[in-house]
Design a protein around this motif. Structure first.
Motif, short mmCIF file in Angstrom:
data_model
loop_
_atom_site.label_atom_id
_atom_site.label_comp_id
_atom_site.label_asym_id
_atom_site.label_seq_id
_atom_site.Cartn_x
_atom_site.Cartn_y
_atom_site.Cartn_z
N ARG A 22 19.29 -51.34 -33.94
CA ARG A 22 19.32 -49.91 -34.22
C ARG A 22 20.70 -49.57 -34.80
NH1 ARG A 22 14.93 -51.11 -33.56
NH2 ARG A 22 13.36 -50.27 -32.11
N THR A 23 20.70 -49.08 -36.05
CA THR A 23 21.97 -48.74 -36.71
C THR A 23 22.42 -47.32 -36.38
OG1 THR A 23 20.72 -48.07 -38.68
CG2 THR A 23 21.54 -50.35 -38.60
N ASP A 24 21.48 -46.43 -36.10
CA ASP A 24 21.84 -45.07 -35.74
C ASP A 24 22.38 -45.04 -34.31
OD1 ASP A 24 21.57 -42.04 -36.43
OD2 ASP A 24 20.67 -42.27 -34.42
N GLN A 25 23.47 -44.35 -34.09
CA GLN A 25 24.12 -44.34 -32.78
C GLN A 25 23.21 -43.71 -31.72
OE1 GLN A 25 27.96 -42.46 -32.77
NE2 GLN A 25 28.38 -42.95 -30.63
N GLY A 26 22.51 -42.65 -32.07
CA GLY A 26 21.60 -42.02 -31.11
C GLY A 26 20.44 -42.91 -30.75
N GLU A 27 19.84 -43.60 -31.74
CA GLU A 27 18.74 -44.51 -31.46
C GLU A 27 19.20 -45.69 -30.61
OE1 GLU A 27 17.05 -45.69 -35.12
OE2 GLU A 27 16.14 -43.74 -35.57
N ALA A 28 20.40 -46.19 -30.91
CA ALA A 28 20.92 -47.30 -30.12
C ALA A 28 21.14 -46.88 -28.67
CB ALA A 28 22.23 -47.81 -30.73
N ARG A 29 21.64 -45.63 -28.46
CA ARG A 29 21.84 -45.14 -27.10
C ARG A 29 20.50 -44.99 -26.37
NH1 ARG A 29 24.91 -41.44 -28.41
NH2 ARG A 29 23.35 -39.78 -28.67
N ASP A 30 19.50 -44.46 -27.07
CA ASP A 30 18.18 -44.32 -26.45
C ASP A 30 17.56 -45.68 -26.14
OD1 ASP A 30 18.45 -41.61 -26.66
OD2 ASP A 30 17.26 -41.44 -28.50
N GLN A 31 17.73 -46.64 -27.03
CA GLN A 31 17.20 -47.98 -26.80
C GLN A 31 17.86 -48.61 -25.58
OE1 GLN A 31 18.44 -51.16 -29.43
NE2 GLN A 31 16.32 -51.97 -29.54
N LEU A 32 19.17 -48.46 -25.46
CA LEU A 32 19.87 -49.02 -24.30
C LEU A 32 19.40 -48.36 -23.02
CD1 LEU A 32 22.12 -50.80 -23.15
CD2 LEU A 32 23.73 -48.95 -23.62
N ALA A 33 19.20 -47.04 -23.02
CA ALA A 33 18.73 -46.35 -21.81
C ALA A 33 17.32 -46.79 -21.45
CB ALA A 33 18.78 -44.84 -22.05
N GLN A 34 16.46 -46.97 -22.45
CA GLN A 34 15.08 -47.39 -22.17
C GLN A 34 15.05 -48.78 -21.57
OE1 GLN A 34 12.83 -48.52 -25.57
NE2 GLN A 34 10.85 -47.98 -24.66
N TRP A 35 15.77 -49.72 -22.16
CA TRP A 35 15.75 -51.10 -21.65
C TRP A 35 16.38 -51.18 -20.26
CZ3 TRP A 35 14.88 -56.07 -24.28
CH2 TRP A 35 14.12 -55.92 -25.44
N HIS A 36 17.41 -50.38 -20.02
CA HIS A 36 18.03 -50.40 -18.69
C HIS A 36 17.09 -49.82 -17.64
CE1 HIS A 36 20.69 -48.77 -15.47
NE2 HIS A 36 21.15 -50.00 -15.54
N GLU A 37 16.32 -48.82 -18.01
CA GLU A 37 15.37 -48.22 -17.08
C GLU A 37 14.29 -49.22 -16.67
OE1 GLU A 37 13.59 -45.34 -14.66
OE2 GLU A 37 15.55 -45.31 -15.67
N LEU A 38 13.86 -50.05 -17.61
CA LEU A 38 12.75 -50.97 -17.35
C LEU A 38 13.21 -52.33 -16.81
CD1 LEU A 38 10.56 -50.21 -20.49
CD2 LEU A 38 10.19 -49.43 -18.15
#
Length: 238
Positions: A22-38
């Motif tokens: 994910r090159t967009d900073q917001g998408e990268a932050r959301d991706q990190l939060a999603q993977w950490h949640e799961l």
């Protein structure tokens, strides 16, 4: 895994499959939060066979689809189930009367096995033959020639007269009548002879075990014993 470990995992996966980057900073932050949640409860690696990087690499090699957190959570759940299925609870060292300590140690051992921190405890197999028998027990068995001590055997004799008579006959070298079928009462080998109770109409009302075998059964056992003795002596004479 914490957020720093999740970030390192995503960086590793991005090198193998650029579609996850994910090159967009917001998408990268959301991706990190999603993977950490799961994957917060999934460790990076354990001392006994689990490595999340290996699981990610295997999925990317075998599947054409982009990897998802569930593709790593499922192998971890299978890993835990397999280890618990192969685990046999060892006896805790805690005092059995202390139920809380006993249960806590048992649960702690299971958690350690499921988390990959300890190897599953295997149940001890039943060995065949006399390998590994206690020398003292083996000497005792050779001495008494039975797992039942002589004193206990004598005490049981009044309650099993047929077996007592059979053992006495074998000890004196007489034929074992219970080794053959009785032609009179049709008792099978190993079973005691039975006596018939005849009613007024000459019909058999009931049967009861006899303490001694029928004479015909004794004669048949003696004949078979003599035949075996003759067959054993013939090769020796030849």
């Amino acid at each position: 895994m914490d957020r720093r470990e999740i970030a390192a995992l995503l960086a590793y996966i991005g090198r193998l499959d650029p579609r996850t980057i994910r090159t967009d900073q917001g998408e990268a932050r959301d991706q990190l939060a999603q993977w950490h949640e799961l994957l917060a409860d999934v460790p990076t690696a354990t001392p006994h066979g689990w490595d999340i990087l290996v699981a990610a690499r295997q999925h990317i090699r075998s599947s054409p689809y982009q990897i998802l957190p569930a593709d790593l959570a499922r192998p971890w759940d299978s890993y835990r189930r397999d280890r618990l299925a192969r685990h046999s609870d060892p006896t805790p060292s805690a005092d059995p009367d202390d139920q809380a300590a006993w249960t806590a140690e048992l649960a702690g051992t299971r958690r350690a096995v499921a988390a990959g921190l300890a190897e599953p405890a295997q149940a001890r197999a039943i060995t065949s033959g006399r390998d590994g028998i206690d020398p003292e027990l083996e000497a005792m068995l050779e001495k008494v020639d039975s797992c039942i001590p002589p004193a206990a055997r004598a005490a049981l004799a009044p309650y099993r007269p047929a077996r007592a008579a059979r053992e006495a006959a074998m000890a004196q070298g007489r034929p074992d009548a219970l080794s053959v079928r009785c032609e009179w009462c049709k008792a099978q080998p190993g079973e005691p002879c039975r006596r018939r109770r005849i009613g007024p109409d000459d019909g058999v009302r009931a049967t009861a075990p006899r303490a001694t075998p029928h004479p015909g059964r004794l004669d048949l056992a003696a004949a078979q014993q003599a035949q075996r003795t003759t067959q054993t002596e013939q090769p020796a004479l030849a």
